[in-house]
Design a protein around this motif. Sequence first.
Motif, PDB file in Angstrom:
ATOM      1  N   ALA A   1       0.832  -1.208   0.000  1.00  0.00           N
ATOM      2  CA  ALA A   1       0.000   0.000   0.000  1.00  0.00           C
ATOM      3  C   ALA A   1       0.864   1.254   0.000  1.00  0.00           C
ATOM      4  O   ALA A   1       0.574   2.221  -0.731  1.00  0.00           O
ATOM      5  N   ILE A   2       1.942   1.240   0.777  1.00  0.00           N
ATOM      6  CA  ILE A   2       2.852   2.386   0.799  1.00  0.00           C
ATOM      7  C   ILE A   2       3.499   2.564  -0.575  1.00  0.00           C
ATOM      8  O   ILE A   2       3.600   3.681  -1.087  1.00  0.00           O
ATOM      9  N   GLY A   3       3.909   1.468  -1.176  1.00  0.00           N
ATOM     10  CA  GLY A   3       4.500   1.536  -2.512  1.00  0.00           C
ATOM     11  C   GLY A   3       3.522   2.060  -3.545  1.00  0.00           C
ATOM     12  O   GLY A   3       3.893   2.810  -4.448  1.00  0.00           O
ATOM     13  N   PHE A   4       2.250   1.687  -3.406  1.00  0.00           N
ATOM     14  CA  PHE A   4       1.230   2.172  -4.329  1.00  0.00           C
ATOM     15  C   PHE A   4       1.074   3.684  -4.218  1.00  0.00           C
ATOM     16  O   PHE A   4       1.030   4.393  -5.234  1.00  0.00           O
ATOM     17  N   VAL A   5       1.023   4.192  -2.989  1.00  0.00           N
ATOM     18  CA  VAL A   5       0.863   5.638  -2.781  1.00  0.00           C
ATOM     19  C   VAL A   5       2.088   6.386  -3.304  1.00  0.00           C
ATOM     20  O   VAL A   5       1.957   7.415  -3.978  1.00  0.00           O
ATOM     21  N   VAL A   6       3.285   5.877  -3.022  1.00  0.00           N
ATOM     22  CA  VAL A   6       4.508   6.515  -3.526  1.00  0.00           C
ATOM     23  C   VAL A   6       4.518   6.507  -5.050  1.00  0.00           C
ATOM     24  O   VAL A   6       4.883   7.504  -5.685  1.00  0.00           O
ATOM     25  N   GLY A   7       4.095   5.421  -5.650  1.00  0.00           N
ATOM     26  CA  GLY A   7       4.022   5.349  -7.109  1.00  0.00           C
ATOM     27  C   GLY A   7       3.049   6.368  -7.683  1.00  0.00           C
ATOM     28  O   GLY A   7       3.313   6.968  -8.734  1.00  0.00           O
ATOM     29  N   ARG A   8       1.919   6.577  -7.001  1.00  0.00           N
ATOM     30  CA  ARG A   8       0.963   7.591  -7.460  1.00  0.00           C
ATOM     31  C   ARG A   8       1.565   8.989  -7.373  1.00  0.00           C
ATOM     32  O   ARG A   8       1.326   9.832  -8.240  1.00  0.00           O
ATOM     33  N   PHE A   9       2.358   9.253  -6.308  1.00  0.00           N
ATOM     34  CA  PHE A   9       3.048  10.547  -6.196  1.00  0.00           C
ATOM     35  C   PHE A   9       4.028  10.726  -7.345  1.00  0.00           C
ATOM     36  O   PHE A   9       4.097  11.783  -7.965  1.00  0.00           O
ATOM     37  N   VAL A  10       4.809   9.701  -7.637  1.00  0.00           N
ATOM     38  CA  VAL A  10       5.824   9.790  -8.683  1.00  0.00           C
ATOM     39  C   VAL A  10       5.177   9.998 -10.048  1.00  0.00           C
ATOM     40  O   VAL A  10       5.671  10.775 -10.864  1.00  0.00           O
ATOM     41  N   ASP A  11       4.050   9.329 -10.293  1.00  0.00           N
ATOM     42  CA  ASP A  11       3.351   9.493 -11.568  1.00  0.00           C
ATOM     43  C   ASP A  11       2.672  10.843 -11.694  1.00  0.00           C
ATOM     44  O   ASP A  11       2.303  11.257 -12.786  1.00  0.00           O
ATOM     45  N   GLY A  12       2.467  11.531 -10.576  1.00  0.00           N
ATOM     46  CA  GLY A  12       1.812  12.832 -10.599  1.00  0.00           C
ATOM     47  C   GLY A  12       0.304  12.747 -10.471  1.00  0.00           C
ATOM     48  O   GLY A  12      -0.395  13.731 -10.649  1.00  0.00           O
ATOM     49  N   ASP A  13      -0.220  11.548 -10.167  1.00  0.00           N
ATOM     50  CA  ASP A  13      -1.665  11.370 -10.022  1.00  0.00           C
ATOM     51  C   ASP A  13      -2.173  11.794  -8.651  1.00  0.00           C
ATOM     52  O   ASP A  13      -3.368  11.915  -8.443  1.00  0.00           O
TER      53      ASP A  13
END
Length: 64
Positions: free
Chosen positions: A34-46
């Motif tokens: 879940a933490i990785g998912f949120v970080v990935g969303r930040f990196v993608d700009g979503d």
Amino acid sequence: MSMAVIGMVAGMALGFAGYFGGFAAFLLVAALGAIGFVVGRFVDGDLEPGDLFRSGTRGGDRRR
């Protein structure tokens, strides 16, 4: 990679963690995922940092 494949890989990782490491490992893998998912969303700009802490109401539209 499609969302179905990503979901399948995540499910397999949780299954392996639960089988070999027990319930605590299952929870750890789920939390880190879940933490990785949120970080990935930040990196993608979503997602922006304020989105996690902002309430659902705006300004004077609060109803009590």
